[in-house]
Design a protein around this motif. Structure first.
Motif, PDB file in Angstrom:
ATOM      1  N   TRP A   1      11.389  -1.100  -4.713  1.00 32.80           N
ATOM      2  CA  TRP A   1      10.477  -1.332  -3.607  1.00 32.80           C
ATOM      3  C   TRP A   1      11.060  -0.668  -2.357  1.00 32.80           C
ATOM      4  O   TRP A   1      12.249  -0.385  -2.312  1.00 32.80           O
ATOM      5  N   PRO A   2      10.211  -0.394  -1.354  1.00 31.55           N
ATOM      6  CA  PRO A   2      10.669   0.389  -0.198  1.00 31.55           C
ATOM      7  C   PRO A   2      11.822  -0.272   0.564  1.00 31.55           C
ATOM      8  O   PRO A   2      11.983  -1.485   0.537  1.00 31.55           O
ATOM      9  N   ASP A   3      12.583   0.565   1.232  1.00 31.95           N
ATOM     10  CA  ASP A   3      13.770   0.102   1.956  1.00 31.95           C
ATOM     11  C   ASP A   3      13.759   0.737   3.351  1.00 31.95           C
ATOM     12  O   ASP A   3      14.549   1.623   3.641  1.00 31.95           O
ATOM     13  N   PRO A   4      12.832   0.286   4.233  1.00 37.11           N
ATOM     14  CA  PRO A   4      12.671   0.974   5.520  1.00 37.11           C
ATOM     15  C   PRO A   4      13.931   0.961   6.381  1.00 37.11           C
ATOM     16  O   PRO A   4      14.273   1.985   6.987  1.00 37.11           O
ATOM     17  N   ALA A   5      14.648  -0.159   6.392  1.00 33.73           N
ATOM     18  CA  ALA A   5      15.855  -0.231   7.225  1.00 33.73           C
ATOM     19  C   ALA A   5      16.912   0.740   6.713  1.00 33.73           C
ATOM     20  O   ALA A   5      17.498   1.509   7.479  1.00 33.73           O
ATOM     21  N   GLY A   6      17.121   0.717   5.392  1.00 29.87           N
ATOM     22  CA  GLY A   6      18.097   1.622   4.787  1.00 29.87           C
ATOM     23  C   GLY A   6      17.703   3.073   4.991  1.00 29.87           C
ATOM     24  O   GLY A   6      18.537   3.924   5.285  1.00 29.87           O
TER      25      GLY A   6
ATOM     26  N   PHE B   1      -2.307  -1.790  -8.066  1.00 25.81           N
ATOM     27  CA  PHE B   1      -2.388  -0.622  -7.189  1.00 25.81           C
ATOM     28  C   PHE B   1      -1.400  -0.754  -6.037  1.00 25.81           C
ATOM     29  O   PHE B   1      -0.655   0.178  -5.716  1.00 25.81           O
ATOM     30  N   GLY B   2      -1.377  -1.945  -5.414  1.00 27.21           N
ATOM     31  CA  GLY B   2      -0.450  -2.191  -4.308  1.00 27.21           C
ATOM     32  C   GLY B   2       1.000  -2.056  -4.749  1.00 27.21           C
ATOM     33  O   GLY B   2       1.823  -1.451  -4.063  1.00 27.21           O
ATOM     34  N   ALA B   3       1.282  -2.622  -5.929  1.00 28.59           N
ATOM     35  CA  ALA B   3       2.654  -2.568  -6.433  1.00 28.59           C
ATOM     36  C   ALA B   3       3.071  -1.121  -6.702  1.00 28.59           C
ATOM     37  O   ALA B   3       4.195  -0.724  -6.393  1.00 28.59           O
ATOM     38  N   CYS B   4       2.138  -0.319  -7.241  1.00 24.26           N
ATOM     39  CA  CYS B   4       2.458   1.092  -7.519  1.00 24.26           C
ATOM     40  C   CYS B   4       2.674   1.868  -6.225  1.00 24.26           C
ATOM     41  O   CYS B   4       3.536   2.747  -6.158  1.00 24.26           O
TER      42      CYS B   4
END
Lengths: 253, 321
Positions: free
Chosen positions: A117-122, B183-186
């Motif tokens: 999942w995204p890591d904006p801070a990193g 979709f959101g998870a992808c």
């Protein structure tokens, strides 16, 4: 020298069919040292680099990285141990921007390496570090340009930034000056000179001016075999080297 | 990882606008269905969404990972058979059966992916096709579960003991919720460090390995996630039709999934969403008009792929310019 060499090759041998491309090659690079590898086209310089980085498997011999045997290791595991490289044919991620390319280079060493999942801070922290490295190679004005839109020289500089970013222990440079313009290669030379001492470098280069102004030691590879190795001046004066390789280019030195 | 060019803002807004419009239209579809052939519209809408889910799962490895799987229908079958067999055994509740269907798909993906990802290009296409054909023929031998005739589900899966999916409208919204969630998870996945690495591995695996990335592991994880998600689509498809048969895994089905992704535009997620909807809607409309609809359908697919580099999404992007 009590400290283990940053990189040590011992009896590295590789052949393609009946063609021996590496013939019992042994050499070492001390921490912080620039060791240049020169030799005529087809001498097996790039094949040697591929073996060190793990992109090719040697038939015999041993490769040690700071004392650790990495001969059988996959390229990505050698990279994790601090081995970095550039390729003779520039190798970057074309659709990614200069900054994203360097961020990708930095990430394996971070906790978020392959997070799902995204890591904006990193990402922000890595982007800042990437910006510093890009400034080091003179690309500070080009950070948001996709690599595919950069000039050839800029892409080479970007690749150097990607190799340098994770602060490697050993840096393999496969003809970094090839195909760059006069001004770009002068800049590259200054950059490499400034980096001297920060990491050990194994430098393959045809530009003799670059080799003799940067290298602490020079090894000459001819037909897959090291024919001379030593301080630049000694190698330059070696009659065997002059005969085998420098002959036509002696005027350059 | 998309290149940040001058038209990034436009592309970003398309990435938000297209799914937004599609999801809003889908959410309102059951209301609109009141004024028409309701059962037909609901059933078509549900089918569109299930295939959209399968297409999105394929886009993860095809568009982002550069792995052209020609055997993705195997996962539709595995998810479908998991639903069918578990309902048959009286263990069909969604809360149990769906995780099991996902686990079975993940297992198949991990095992076949472990071998497949070591190949590239045509070899990868052929090896994924071969594995799907093996699953297809294996399903034909499942005589306890209908063999080549397939298996009818006595009822749809319940949800925590409640017959929540029995009603077609309720089932429609369950599928919509799962699709939106997936979709959101992808979207999060492709923006993650993993997703960026996957895209970079597609473009330059040698460089990524030299930087410390285990490229095989990245491809295998992507393949397993994709297969698992497609298994969910299969689970839902079996529940919708209350029937599962080996034809779920037919290679033609795998080809259709690829066509949906390419038609919509690879490597965007919303392209796969749009491609699946357009593909099935077009098929439905054309087959209604003429029995020779495939003669029209084929050229349309070819035209969109040739003229709209980047599929329908690319076409829309250029029209907005």
């Amino acid at each position: 020298m009590t400290e283990a060499p940053a990189l040590a090759l011992d009896g590295l041998t590789k052949s393609f069919g009946s063609l021996v491309v590496s013939d019992a090659v042994s050499l070492s690079v001390r921490p912080g040292e620039i060791h240049a590898l020169i030799g005529p086209n087809g001498a097996g310089k790039t094949t040697l680099i591929h073996q060190v980085s793990g992109h090719l498997r040697p038939d015999a011999g041993r490769i040690a990285l700071a004392g650790t045997d990495v001969t059988a290791m996959a390229p990505h595991r050698r990279a994790r141990l601090g081995l970095s490289r550039t390729f003779q044919i520039t190798s970057v991620i074309p659709a990614a921007t200069a900054r994203q390319n360097v961020v990708l280079a930095l990430r394996p060493a971070t906790a978020a390496g392959l997070r799902l999942w995204p890591d904006p801070a990193g990402d922000a922290a890595l982007a800042a570090r990437a910006g510093e490295t890009l400034a080091l190679v003179g690309l500070e004005g080009r950070i948001d340009i996709p690599a595919s839109d950069l000039s050839h020289g800029e892409r080479r500089a970007l690749e150097l930034a990607m190799a340098l970013a994770p602060s490697p222990r050993v840096l393999l440079l496969d003809e970094p000056m090839a195909g760059t313009g006069r001004e770009e290669s002068a800049h590259l030379l200054r950059t490499l000179a400034a980096l001297k001492g920060r990491c050990a470098m194994l430098l393959v280069e045809h530009d003799m001016h670059a080799v003799f102004s940067l290298a602490d030691r020079v090894s000459v590879l001819v037909g897959g075999r090291i024919v001379a190795s030593g301080a630049p001046d000694a190698v330059r004066a070696d009659p065997a080297v002059r005969a085998a390789y420098l002959g036509d280019e002696a005027a350059l030195c | 990882m998309k290149a940040a060019g001058p038209d990034t803002a436009r592309r970003l807004s398309a990435a938000i606008l297209i799914p937004l419009v599609l999801f809003a239209a889908l959410a309102l579809l059951p209301l609109a269905a009141q004024f028409g052939p309701k059962a037909y519209i609901l059933s078509l809408g549900t089918r569109l969404m299930i295939f959209a889910l399968a297409a999105i799962s394929l886009d993860l490895i095809l568009g982002y990972g550069g792995m052209v799987s020609f055997g993705h229908a195997a996962f539709l079958g595995i998810g479908g058979y998991a639903a069918g067999i578990l309902v048959d055994e009286g263990r069909g509740d969604l809360l149990l059966a769906l995780p099991l269907a996902m686990a079975a798909s993940a297992l198949f993906a991990a095992a076949t992916g472990y071998v497949s990802i070591r190949t590239r290009g045509v070899a990868f296409i052929m090896i994924t096709l071969a594995f799907a054909q093996m699953a297809y023929f294996f399903a034909n031998t499942l005589s306890a579960y209908g063999g080549s005739d397939g298996l009818s589900l006595l009822a749809r899966s319940g949800v925590a003991g409640l017959p929540l999916m029995k009603n077609d409208t309720a089932f429609f919204y369950v599928v919509l919720a799962i699709l939106a969630l997936a979709f959101g998870a992808c979207r999060l996945l492709v923006a993650s460090p993993f997703g960026q690495a996957l895209e970079a591995v597609r473009q330059n695996p040698g460089r990524m390995a030299a930087m410390g990335y285990d490229t095989d592991r990245i491809k295998l994880i992507a393949y397993a996630i994709s297969g698992t998600l497609c298994g969910v689509a299969g689970f839902l498809l079996a529940n919708q039709t209350e029937f599962v048969s080996p034809s779920y895994m037919a290679w033609q089905r795998s080809g259709e999934l690829i066509a949906m992704v390419v038609l919509g535009g690879m490597g965007t997620l919303h392209g796969a969403l749009l491609g699946a909807v357009a593909f099935l809607a077009l098929e439905e409309i054309l087959s209604d008009l003429t029995p020779h609809w495939r003669l029209v359908f084929g050229p349309i697919l070819i035209l969109v792929v040739l003229m709209g580099r980047g599929g329908l999404v690319g076409l829309i992007g250029r029209m907005r310019r």
